[in-house]
Write an enzyme that holds these catalytic residues in place. Structure first.
Site, PDB file in Angstrom:
ATOM      1  N   CYS A 162     112.865  32.459  81.803  1.00  0.00           N
ATOM      2  CA  CYS A 162     112.192  33.653  81.320  1.00  0.00           C
ATOM      3  C   CYS A 162     112.184  34.643  82.845  1.00  0.00           C
ATOM      4  O   CYS A 162     111.683  34.260  83.727  1.00  0.00           O
ATOM      5  CB  CYS A 162     111.148  33.670  80.843  1.00  0.00           C
ATOM      6  SG  CYS A 162     110.397  35.402  80.559  1.00  0.00           S
TER       7      CYS A 162
ATOM      8  N   CYS B 189     110.587  37.799  74.414  1.00  0.00           N
ATOM      9  CA  CYS B 189     109.915  36.881  74.721  1.00  0.00           C
ATOM     10  C   CYS B 189     110.276  35.701  74.272  1.00  0.00           C
ATOM     11  O   CYS B 189     110.810  35.661  72.830  1.00  0.00           O
ATOM     12  CB  CYS B 189     108.338  37.113  74.122  1.00  0.00           C
ATOM     13  SG  CYS B 189     107.265  35.669  74.056  1.00  0.00           S
TER      14      CYS B 189
ATOM     15  N   ASP C 290      86.303  23.640  63.042  1.00  0.00           N
ATOM     16  CA  ASP C 290      87.587  24.162  63.588  1.00  0.00           C
ATOM     17  C   ASP C 290      87.148  25.491  64.485  1.00  0.00           C
ATOM     18  O   ASP C 290      87.544  26.642  63.902  1.00  0.00           O
ATOM     19  CB  ASP C 290      88.639  24.378  62.858  1.00  0.00           C
ATOM     20  CG  ASP C 290      90.103  24.818  63.552  1.00  0.00           C
ATOM     21  OD1 ASP C 290      90.137  24.947  64.726  1.00  0.00           O
ATOM     22  OD2 ASP C 290      91.032  25.109  62.859  1.00  0.00           O
TER      23      ASP C 290
ATOM     24  N   CYS D 169      91.079  24.522  69.885  1.00  0.00           N
ATOM     25  CA  CYS D 169      91.976  25.055  70.841  1.00  0.00           C
ATOM     26  C   CYS D 169      91.324  25.194  72.146  1.00  0.00           C
ATOM     27  O   CYS D 169      92.095  25.757  73.017  1.00  0.00           O
ATOM     28  CB  CYS D 169      92.255  26.368  70.440  1.00  0.00           C
ATOM     29  SG  CYS D 169      90.992  27.684  70.140  1.00  0.00           S
TER      30      CYS D 169
HETATM   31  N1  SAH Z   1      90.663  26.286  60.480  1.00  0.00           N
HETATM   32  C1  SAH Z   1      91.120  27.422  60.185  1.00  0.00           C
HETATM   33  C2  SAH Z   1      90.838  28.288  61.187  1.00  0.00           C
HETATM   34  C3  SAH Z   1      90.525  28.051  62.514  1.00  0.00           C
HETATM   35  S1  SAH Z   1      90.317  29.541  63.776  1.00  0.00           S
HETATM   36  C4  SAH Z   1      92.872  27.460  60.438  1.00  0.00           C
HETATM   37  O1  SAH Z   1      93.324  26.203  60.934  1.00  0.00           O
HETATM   38  O2  SAH Z   1      93.569  28.303  60.258  1.00  0.00           O
HETATM   39  C5  SAH Z   1      88.568  29.465  63.687  1.00  0.00           C
HETATM   40  C6  SAH Z   1      88.007  30.409  62.750  1.00  0.00           C
HETATM   41  O3  SAH Z   1      86.751  30.433  62.596  1.00  0.00           O
HETATM   42  C7  SAH Z   1      88.511  31.755  62.447  1.00  0.00           C
HETATM   43  O4  SAH Z   1      89.153  32.106  61.069  1.00  0.00           O
HETATM   44  C8  SAH Z   1      87.321  32.708  62.767  1.00  0.00           C
HETATM   45  O5  SAH Z   1      87.413  33.917  61.898  1.00  0.00           O
HETATM   46  C9  SAH Z   1      86.308  31.834  62.409  1.00  0.00           C
HETATM   47  N2  SAH Z   1      84.841  32.146  63.054  1.00  0.00           N
HETATM   48  C10 SAH Z   1      84.728  32.590  64.204  1.00  0.00           C
HETATM   49  N3  SAH Z   1      83.034  32.529  64.429  1.00  0.00           N
HETATM   50  C11 SAH Z   1      82.701  31.853  63.214  1.00  0.00           C
HETATM   51  C12 SAH Z   1      81.231  31.826  63.002  1.00  0.00           C
HETATM   52  N4  SAH Z   1      80.313  31.872  63.789  1.00  0.00           N
HETATM   53  N5  SAH Z   1      81.036  31.191  61.703  1.00  0.00           N
HETATM   54  C13 SAH Z   1      82.164  30.855  60.796  1.00  0.00           C
HETATM   55  N6  SAH Z   1      83.464  31.099  61.406  1.00  0.00           N
HETATM   56  C14 SAH Z   1      83.669  31.843  62.389  1.00  0.00           C
END
Ligand code: SAH
Length: 448
Positions: free
Chosen positions: A71, A158, A378, A405
């Site tokens: 790139c 990209c 998550d 992540c």
């Molecule tokens: N499990 C989902 C989203 C994961 S990303 C998937 O795999 O697509 C993390 C998520 O947590 C996001 O949607 C974000 O909006 C949410 N989030 C962030 N802070 C939070 C909180 N304090 N309580 C509940 N959800 C939250």
């Protein structure tokens, strides 16, 4: 050691931010864009007490991991960090980041399963968020912010984006010029068009176009009318108004200009609707592998599953058929609306969704006497945090599956769970963001 010294250095490891690490004169030296096994001449840029930063002056002997970056703006745009090493070496490095986080930060010794590789190293992203601006010659540019800065590094191609995004972005820039739409300037806070946001359903091919602007103006509709007549795959076009001086890309107000308010896609066999504001994993096939691991760890058959931080409900819904009941919790209202719609569209009747902070919802659900068999968490990069972990542990679920992540905060949170009686037994890294420093992790925690 002092600034501007030139030293010889052998790189022996990589940090989780993909900086190479070597030792000289009892000092740790960090060198970006180096590879394990490199023998280098390094110029020292900054000296601290026990460590310093340097940059490559000359490669004396290249690491066997090295490949030629493909790139032209690699190293400038702040996106990829690993295009200078082979994918095999990247996978090894990422597995090591995760192992290091769990052993060093968490003080934990789970079984580390082999990293799950990504099938596509190019064009795998289903979402693009590009700042737009004007260069010194007055040309409209789009690209990415340079590392730790808000200077736009122009990027016309990209390699992580699908090709159609490039074509649409080019056309938007041309139309913005034609229609004399002004470009937002972060310093003066003048101008209108801030970001181009595109999202594409991996399986459906449906595209959502979102123009992030400071103010809504008539010319934006003219741009959208034109581009939606040219690209039939754009089935949803919205204007997002963000008048604030902020790093957050999307503003509150959203105006639907064309088509439907959200696009649809398929995820683990379920039909999914996703609004621009709802979180959606950026690499769909890799996310399906991630969810498959989460399901394998959850063993959801006949169980009550609490899916915290559920986004548009995709993880919970992927195991709804086997489960007795799914309860999803998410803080973004649009995502919860999508989650409910997604359950309905797939004939899933055993799922319920709550819009709330995960920790607060856990506390309320505990008080109500909910007894989940499995809790899935998550969280975003900052992790669950100690307070939420405390409530979650009180459910006494037999297993907790953590998807994360950020291996560092995951390891920290697993450390909290450990002190509350939950053992991290298995950890599997999943590569969803190839060529970048990011890696996803799935952890199985068992009670007792
Ligand atoms: N499990 C989902 C989203 C994961 S990303 C998937 O795999 O697509 C993390 C998520 O947590 C996001 O949607 C974000 O909006 C949410 N989030 C962030 N802070 C939070 C909180 N304090 N309580 C509940 N959800 C939250």
């Amino acid at each position: 050691m002092k600034k501007n010294d030139i030293i010889e250095l052998e790189i022996t490891s990589l940090t989780n931010e993909c900086s190479g690490v070597g030792k000289a004169d009892g000092m740790v030296v960090f060198v970006p864009f180096s590879a394990i096994g490199d023998k280098l001449e390094v110029r020292i840029l900054k000296v601290n007490k026990t460590y310093c930063y340097g940059k490559i002056e000359r490669i004396i002997t290249p690491s066997p991991d090295r490949v030629t970056p493909d790139c032209s703006i690699y190293g400038k745009c702040g996106g990829c960090s690993l295009r200078h090493i082979s994918y095999e070496a990247e996978l090894k490095a990422k597995a090591q980041f995760v192992t290091d986080a769990f052993t060093r930060i968490g003080g934990l010794t789970p079984e580390f399963l082999p990293i799950v590789a990504n099938d596509r190293l190019y064009g795998y992203r289903n979402k693009l968020q590009m700042p737009v601006g004007v260069d010194k010659e007055g040309n409209i540019i789009s690209g990415f912010y340079a590392t730790h800065s808000h200077r736009i590094v122009p990027c016309d191609n990209c390699l992580l984006q699908p090709e159609v995004f490039k074509s649409i972005t080019d056309r938007i820039k041309a139309l913005a010029k034609e229609l004399r739409i002004s470009l937002y300037n972060e310093e003066t806070r003048k101008g209108n068009l801030r970001h181009i946001y595109l999202r594409k359903g991996h399986y459906s091919g449906e595209i959502c176009l979102c123009l992030v602007v400071k103010n809504n103006e008539k010319k934006l509709k003219a741009l959208i009318d034109k581009i939606t007549s040219e690209y039939k795959e754009i089935v949803s076009a919205v204007i997002n108004v963000n008048p604030r001086d902020t790093n957050v890309i999307l503003g509150e107000e959203e105006i639907l200009i064309y088509g439907k308010p959200e696009i649809t896609d398929t995820m683990c066999g379920n039909k999914i609707s996703i609004a621009p504001k709802a979180f959606y994993q950026v690499n769909t096939p890799a996310a399906e592998k991630l969810y498959a691991k989460a399901k394998e760890f959850a063993e959801p058959n006949g169980k009550i599953v609490l899916d915290l931080y559920c986004g548009a409900g995709t993880i919970g819904l992927s195991m709804a058929k086997e489960s007795k009941k799914i309860i999803g919790v998410e803080i973004i209202p649009e995502a919860i609306e999508n989650a409910k719609k997604n359950a309905e569209a797939n004939g899933i009747e055993n799922a319920e969704f709550i819009c709330a902070d995960a920790g607060k919802a856990a506390k309320i659900l505990l008080e109500k006497g909910l007894k989940p068999d499995v809790v899935i968490v998550d969280p975003p990069r900052k992790g669950c945090g100690e307070e939420a972990v405390n409530y979650i542990a009180q459910f006494g679920a037999e297993r907790i599956v953590m998807v994360s992540c950020n291996a560092a905060t995951a390891a920290r949170d697993c450390g909290y769970f450990d002190s509350l009686g939950y053992k991290a037994t298995k950890v599997v890294p999943v590569d969803m963001f190839s060529r970048t420093a990011h890696v996803e992790t799935v952890v199985l925690l068992i009670k007792g």
